[in-house]
Design a protein around this motif. Structure first.
Motif, PDB file in Angstrom:
ATOM      1  N   LEU A 179       0.823  -1.213   0.000  1.00 26.72           N
ATOM      2  CA  LEU A 179       0.000   0.000   0.000  1.00 26.72           C
ATOM      3  C   LEU A 179       0.854   1.258   0.000  1.00 26.72           C
ATOM      4  O   LEU A 179       0.365   2.338   0.250  1.00 26.72           O
ATOM      5  N   GLN A 180       2.166   1.093  -0.289  1.00 28.18           N
ATOM      6  CA  GLN A 180       3.008   2.277  -0.223  1.00 28.18           C
ATOM      7  C   GLN A 180       2.847   3.184  -1.428  1.00 28.18           C
ATOM      8  O   GLN A 180       3.195   4.339  -1.382  1.00 28.18           O
ATOM      9  N   GLN A 181       2.332   2.665  -2.571  1.00 24.23           N
ATOM     10  CA  GLN A 181       2.090   3.520  -3.732  1.00 24.23           C
ATOM     11  C   GLN A 181       0.811   4.292  -3.491  1.00 24.23           C
ATOM     12  O   GLN A 181      -0.243   3.709  -3.289  1.00 24.23           O
ATOM     13  N   HIS A 182       0.873   5.614  -3.545  1.00 27.46           N
ATOM     14  CA  HIS A 182      -0.285   6.453  -3.240  1.00 27.46           C
ATOM     15  C   HIS A 182      -1.090   6.668  -4.513  1.00 27.46           C
ATOM     16  O   HIS A 182      -0.945   7.649  -5.220  1.00 27.46           O
ATOM     17  N   GLN A 183      -1.931   5.708  -4.819  1.00 30.72           N
ATOM     18  CA  GLN A 183      -2.754   5.779  -6.021  1.00 30.72           C
ATOM     19  C   GLN A 183      -4.108   5.171  -5.687  1.00 30.72           C
ATOM     20  O   GLN A 183      -4.340   4.676  -4.600  1.00 30.72           O
ATOM     21  N   THR A 196     -12.552  -0.278   0.351  1.00 29.03           N
ATOM     22  CA  THR A 196     -12.664   0.914   1.198  1.00 29.03           C
ATOM     23  C   THR A 196     -13.330   0.544   2.496  1.00 29.03           C
ATOM     24  O   THR A 196     -14.012  -0.462   2.613  1.00 29.03           O
ATOM     25  N   MET A 197     -13.158   1.364   3.489  1.00 31.46           N
ATOM     26  CA  MET A 197     -13.886   1.223   4.740  1.00 31.46           C
ATOM     27  C   MET A 197     -14.212   2.614   5.211  1.00 31.46           C
ATOM     28  O   MET A 197     -13.319   3.409   5.479  1.00 31.46           O
ATOM     29  N   LYS A 212      -3.355   5.768   1.272  1.00 26.79           N
ATOM     30  CA  LYS A 212      -3.094   6.341   2.584  1.00 26.79           C
ATOM     31  C   LYS A 212      -4.305   6.174   3.493  1.00 26.79           C
ATOM     32  O   LYS A 212      -4.177   5.859   4.676  1.00 26.79           O
ATOM     33  N   ASP A 213      -5.485   6.384   2.935  1.00 32.03           N
ATOM     34  CA  ASP A 213      -6.707   6.199   3.715  1.00 32.03           C
ATOM     35  C   ASP A 213      -6.847   4.746   4.151  1.00 32.03           C
ATOM     36  O   ASP A 213      -7.284   4.458   5.277  1.00 32.03           O
ATOM     37  N   MET A 214      -6.495   3.829   3.251  1.00 29.12           N
ATOM     38  CA  MET A 214      -6.619   2.405   3.578  1.00 29.12           C
ATOM     39  C   MET A 214      -5.674   2.031   4.723  1.00 29.12           C
ATOM     40  O   MET A 214      -6.053   1.294   5.652  1.00 29.12           O
ATOM     41  N   ILE A 215      -4.435   2.549   4.687  1.00 31.23           N
ATOM     42  CA  ILE A 215      -3.483   2.274   5.772  1.00 31.23           C
ATOM     43  C   ILE A 215      -4.011   2.837   7.085  1.00 31.23           C
ATOM     44  O   ILE A 215      -3.973   2.177   8.132  1.00 31.23           O
ATOM     45  N   ARG A 216      -4.527   4.051   7.036  1.00 32.92           N
ATOM     46  CA  ARG A 216      -5.042   4.671   8.259  1.00 32.92           C
ATOM     47  C   ARG A 216      -6.238   3.893   8.815  1.00 32.92           C
ATOM     48  O   ARG A 216      -6.385   3.733  10.029  1.00 32.92           O
ATOM     49  N   GLN A 217      -7.097   3.387   7.932  1.00 26.80           N
ATOM     50  CA  GLN A 217      -8.251   2.619   8.382  1.00 26.80           C
ATOM     51  C   GLN A 217      -7.820   1.293   9.019  1.00 26.80           C
ATOM     52  O   GLN A 217      -8.375   0.867  10.036  1.00 26.80           O
ATOM     53  N   MET A 218      -6.819   0.644   8.421  1.00 25.46           N
ATOM     54  CA  MET A 218      -6.320  -0.601   9.005  1.00 25.46           C
ATOM     55  C   MET A 218      -5.683  -0.346  10.367  1.00 25.46           C
ATOM     56  O   MET A 218      -5.903  -1.103  11.320  1.00 25.46           O
ATOM     57  N   MET A 219      -4.918   0.727  10.468  1.00 25.26           N
ATOM     58  CA  MET A 219      -4.286   1.063  11.751  1.00 25.26           C
ATOM     59  C   MET A 219      -5.345   1.380  12.804  1.00 25.26           C
ATOM     60  O   MET A 219      -5.211   1.015  13.977  1.00 25.26           O
ATOM     61  N   THR A 220      -6.401   2.058  12.393  1.00 20.28           N
ATOM     62  CA  THR A 220      -7.481   2.378  13.331  1.00 20.28           C
ATOM     63  C   THR A 220      -8.143   1.114  13.850  1.00 20.28           C
ATOM     64  O   THR A 220      -8.491   1.008  15.037  1.00 20.28           O
ATOM     65  N   VAL A 273       6.277  13.786  10.229  1.00 18.01           N
ATOM     66  CA  VAL A 273       6.430  12.591   9.392  1.00 18.01           C
ATOM     67  C   VAL A 273       5.265  12.473   8.422  1.00 18.01           C
ATOM     68  O   VAL A 273       5.452  12.344   7.215  1.00 18.01           O
ATOM     69  N   ASP A 274       4.042  12.520   8.951  1.00 22.00           N
ATOM     70  CA  ASP A 274       2.837  12.403   8.111  1.00 22.00           C
ATOM     71  C   ASP A 274       1.665  12.991   8.889  1.00 22.00           C
ATOM     72  O   ASP A 274       1.168  12.377   9.839  1.00 22.00           O
ATOM     73  N   PRO A 275       1.187  14.192   8.498  1.00 21.12           N
ATOM     74  CA  PRO A 275       0.100  14.837   9.268  1.00 21.12           C
ATOM     75  C   PRO A 275      -1.190  14.029   9.277  1.00 21.12           C
ATOM     76  O   PRO A 275      -1.991  14.193  10.183  1.00 21.12           O
ATOM     77  N   ALA A 276      -1.400  13.174   8.269  1.00 22.76           N
ATOM     78  CA  ALA A 276      -2.669  12.435   8.174  1.00 22.76           C
ATOM     79  C   ALA A 276      -2.549  10.992   8.658  1.00 22.76           C
ATOM     80  O   ALA A 276      -3.475  10.206   8.474  1.00 22.76           O
ATOM     81  N   SER A 277      -1.443  10.628   9.266  1.00 24.24           N
ATOM     82  CA  SER A 277      -1.257   9.245   9.689  1.00 24.24           C
ATOM     83  C   SER A 277      -2.123   8.922  10.903  1.00 24.24           C
ATOM     84  O   SER A 277      -2.642   9.806  11.591  1.00 24.24           O
ATOM     85  N   PHE A 278      -2.258   7.621  11.160  1.00 25.32           N
ATOM     86  CA  PHE A 278      -3.036   7.178  12.319  1.00 25.32           C
ATOM     87  C   PHE A 278      -2.429   7.694  13.622  1.00 25.32           C
ATOM     88  O   PHE A 278      -3.150   8.185  14.508  1.00 25.32           O
TER      89      PHE A 278
END
Length: 912
Positions: free
Chosen positions: A557-561, A566-567, A594-602, A644-649
């Motif tokens: 999921l590192q490629q931001h495309q 979705t969740m 990025k949204d998918m990573i944040r959702q998984m982390m959440t 590092v990343d303002p939108a990260s989990f």
């Protein structure tokens, strides 16, 4: 008209190498009459271009100008309006229709006749002449001749023909031989006629003389014709002979063409077969790896990865048109599809088993840790002491390292079978969320025990299930669900609920402890809390970052495309999946990976934010000043995560917790202000330094040490402003309500303490308040000194007040002694009532009175006593000045001196 024609030829057409053939004076039909000329012209150079030119007279009327020109080849129709009656109107159809009215019918007919002649001579495209008299067109053709485009008498078209240069030269030479050629034209013409007759005769004689040669020539021509006939006979025979050769060559050519066509088809067929064989043939080794490859060993994983890539290349090959209609191609595609399905199932099942195995190992380690604490008879205090040193979270790096070997296979599964990829993702989140929930809850419980220093709380570990049975039950439930990726996880949920319930009871017991006052804790306790809170954040941060890095690498999921699946935020964290249910199995779009990573982390770390909030609530209950430590520490970690990343989990979660800490901090400030307003003073004891003034000093000293070089300094400055305003207002309020202690003393002592605190701490945002505190202290000190000292020489003071009143009424100062009530004898009587012994006694009583009012902790007694001494000396000097001015030369003086006053004050201060 002839003059106009010659003028136009000279001025307009000759400079453009054109000859004017016909002209007509016209005006536009239906409009005001503005005359102009339509001219038919031809160029003098070849190829000849024929034009119709519109010429208009200039506005001044002294010359003509060319207005517009049309090529004759663009003329489609000439409409004369009426072929029988005379009518001056006619139309010319170019790109648009132009309607004209000629000045006379004769000019119109002449112009149309000229156009017809030019059309016949120069144009292949014939113009359509409508409503034109056939007689007019017939008159234009010479009788007995067939007028054509290339033939015809040029003079029948042109009115005159100019001589060329050679003709002009010949005529000039001939006219030079006859001097009378110009003066006597008839004689010249007769001479020319005679010479012409002579030449005609010579021509006839020459023709008659050459008759013999003509006969010879005709004979030669006959012979030549005979030779030609013979040659034609030979050519005919040759042609018959070649006809059979031609037929044979045609057959050979057709045969060669068929051979060439067959070869071409064979080459193309071979190319297509080579393409299909090269791109749609999977090696036997790859097939074996996909069917039976070992997914547990590194070598087997590498072989399966290479085989999966090769299979994907074969399946994604771009087939050429018609390939999909071949039975062999369809069979091979079906075979590839079966291989893909088989390997995808095998890979998904193996990865799910790996998840279960890792989860089981981590769970076993977790229960070993918990079981160690719950051993009966174990020294709980030593256990906690040992465990507090180990305030760390388990390291998942070995698990990540093992799983990253399958990262390329996960990418293959994501590209080929998103349904199974999604199922693995959901299972991973389910397992990890429960594992992390247990690890993090235990971690936070240890942190709470460390904060409270309570060992009895560790007994909660005894409520956990027995290690062997719990691990066995959990392992069986996981293995039971590993066969199907979407299997039930009820046993996991059940065990998680049991464990979390025990932990919730533990948390509530910690939070329900009696609130402790800040005064009961020393600096060491607060420093201990700060270290524990920092340790908690320092452990959580790398844990989240490591897991996020692993998720992005393992699940690709590192490629931001744009990414399938979705969740939404509305999905429940317990039951939500990475995408909503759908029948086709096709992935659903999400905004970004990025949204998918944040959702998984959440989903995985859903317990972090509640646990942090519980820890913050406990810290706030232990000591409200702990919110200062937490605000600084959390602000720093939020700032680091946002860089590092303002939108990260991690950034979002810590930001949410920071909001809670900021609310607690604001609540702490509000509580302090409320406590200031609710403070009650004793009516029987002196006030001294108010409690909230001392608390402000403690708060400011603590805050300055905590917020040194902190990012959230602005929050502290705002809190300072609110607190100091509350301190000022409530100090004045208490001073007004004080009964035992004078108001000025309360104000003086407390504002002196505030000024000293602000001067020592050097808080830049409170410079104005520091100056205000100093001013209030100074004002109330002076007020208290004046009020307390009062008039120690009361009768003497009243006497001199009467003296000053007489002076104010207009009596001169040196004449006051002549007043009966204020003469020298009365002055001496009053002075005798205040000997030095009485003065010292009054000052001693005053010192005791001040000592009762002032508190010892602020140590302002000497300052106040020195101020009273100065005030008494000032009054003494004032009395001496009045005696000197109003009783000059009387020799009257006070019975004690300024030095006596100084000695009295010093002696009194030393004696007490």
């Amino acid at each position: 008209m002839t003059a106009i024609k010659h003028a136009l030829q000279r001025d307009i057409f000759t400079p453009n190498d054109e000859r004017l053939l016909s002209i007509v004076n016209v005006c536009k039909a239906g409009k005001k009459k503005k005359n102009c000329f339509l001219c038919a012209t031809v160029t003098t150079e070849r190829p000849v271009q024929v034009k119709v030119v519109k010429v208009k007279k200039s506005d001044k009327g002294d010359f003509y100008k060319r207005q517009i020109a049309w090529a004759l080849r663009d003329l489609a129709v000439v409409d004369a309006k009426d072929a029988i009656k005379e009518n001056p109107e006619f139309d010319l159809h170019f790109e648009k229709i132009y309607k004209w009215v000629a000045s006379s019918t004769a000019e119109k007919n002449a112009f149309i006749s000229c156009i017809w002649k030019l059309n016949q001579r120069y144009l292949r495209k014939k113009i359509d002449f409508v409503n034109v008299s056939s007689q007019l067109l017939e008159e234009s053709v010479p009788s007995g001749e067939n007028q054509s485009v290339t033939g015809g008498d040029e003079e029948a078209v042109d009115e005159y023909q100019e001589l060329n240069a050679r003709e002009e030269q010949d005529i000039e030479i001939m006219m030079e031989g006859c001097e009378y050629a110009i003066s006597n034209a008839e004689a010249f013409a007769e001479r020319l006629s005679r010479e012409l007759q002579v030449l005609d005769g010579a021509n006839i004689q020459s023709i008659m003389a050459s008759e013999k040669q003509v006969n010879i020539l005709m004979k030669l021509l006959d012979e030549a014709l005979k030779e030609v006939d013979q040659i034609e006979l030979k050519l005919s025979s040759y042609e018959e002979m070649l006809q059979s050769v031609k037929e044979q060559m045609d057959q050979i050519s057709e045969s060669n063409h068929l051979i060439h066509l067959s070869n071409t088809n064979n080459v193309k067929l071979l190319s297509e077969i080579e393409f299909l064989v090269n791109h749609m043939d999977l090696a036997k080794g790859h097939i074996k790896a996909l069917q039976e490859g070992d997914l547990a060993s590194s070598r087997g994983i590498e072989a399966c990865t290479n085989a999966a890539d090769a299979l994907l290349q074969c399946m994604n090959v771009a087939l050429r048109p018609g390939h999909d209609m071949l039975l062999a191609v369809r069979q091979q595609q079906q075979r590839f599809s079966d291989l893909r399905e088989h390997f995808a199932r095998r890979l998904a099942s193996h990865l799910n088993n790996v998840f279960v195995q890792q989860f089981t190992q981590a769970l076993l380690q977790l229960y070993n840790r918990s079981y160690f604490l719950s051993v009966p008879g174990h020294d709980q205090s030593s256990t906690l002491a040992q465990h507090s040193v180990e305030l760390t979270l388990p390291n998942h790096h070995p698990f990540h390292r093992d799983l990253l070997r399958y990262a390329k296979l996960m990418e293959w599964l994501k590209n080929t079978d998103y349904g199974k990829y999604e199922g693995l993702t959901k299972n991973y989140m389910d397992y990890l969320s429960r594992l992390y929930e247990r690890e993090i809850k235990d971690f936070f419980e240890v942190a709470k025990i460390k904060m409270t220093g309570t060992t009895k709380e560790s007994k909660k570990f005894a409520t956990l299930p027995r290690k062997e049975s719990a691990v066995k039950q959990e392992t069986e439930s996981l293995h039971g669900s590993s066969g199907k990726l979407t299997g039930s996880t009820s046993s996991l949920n059940k065990l998680s609920v049991q464990s979390s319930g025990n932990r919730r009871s533990q948390s509530s017991s910690l939070l329900d402890m009696g609130n402790m006052s800040a005064s009961d804790l020393d600096v060491a306790d607060r420093t201990k809390f700060d270290k524990i809170f920092e340790q908690v954040l320092s452990e959580l941060e790398p844990l989240c970052l490591a897991e996020q890095d692993f998720i992005s690498k393992f699940f690709k999921l590192q490629q931001h495309q744009s990414m399938p699946g979705t969740m939404t935020e509305a999905d429940d964290l317990d039951g939500g999946t990475l995408s909503r249910p759908h029948n086709s199995g096709t992935p659903l779009p999400v905004s970004s990976e990025k949204d998918m990573i944040r959702q998984m982390m959440t989903k995985i770390f859903r317990c972090i934010e509640p646990e942090l909030n519980n820890l913050i609530a406990l810290g706030d209950k232990i000591d409200s000043f702990n919110s200062l430590y937490m605000l600084v520490k959390m602000s720093h970690h939020v700032w680091t995560a946002q860089n590092v990343d303002p939108a990260s989990f991690l950034s979002t979660t810590l930001g949410n917790v920071l909001v809670t800490i900021k609310r607690n901090f604001d609540k702490c400030i509000s509580n302090q202000i409320r406590q200031m307003e609710e403070v009650k003073i004793s009516k029987k004891s002196k006030v001294g330094i108010l409690p909230f003034v001392a608390e402000f000093e403690e708060f400011a000293g603590l805050a300055e040490s905590i917020f040194k070089n902190a990012e959230r300094r602005g929050d502290l400055d705002k809190a300072y402003t609110k607190l100091i305003r509350g301190v000022f207002v409530n100090v004045e309020k208490v001073a007004n309500e004080s009964q035992k202690t004078p108001r000025d003393v309360v104000m003086m002592e407390n504002f002196h303490h505030i000024f000293a605190t602000l001067s020592r701490l050097k808080i830049s945002c409170l410079e104005a308040e520091k100056k205000e505190a100093k001013q209030k202290y100074t004002d109330h000190l002076q007020s208290y000194v004046i009020y307390s000292l009062g008039q120690p020489l009361e009768k003497l003071n009243h006497f001199f007040e009467g003296v000053e009143a007489r002076v104010a009424q207009g009596i001169r100062e040196e004449e006051v002694s002549y007043q009966l009530a204020f003469n020298k004898q009365e002055l001496r009587k009053v002075i005798k009532e205040y000997p030095g012994k009485e003065v010292k006694k009054g000052l001693d009583n005053l010192y005791k009175k001040v000592d009762k009012h002032l508190c010892e902790e602020e140590n302002l007694l000497q300052v106040v006593w020195h101020s009273m001494q100065d005030e008494f000396i000032r009054q003494y000097k004032h009395f001496e000045g009045l005696i000197a001015r109003c009783y000059p030369g009387s020799g009257v003086t006070m019975e004690f001196t300024i030095q006596d006053i100084l000695d009295y004050c010093s002696s009194i201060a030393q004696s007490h």
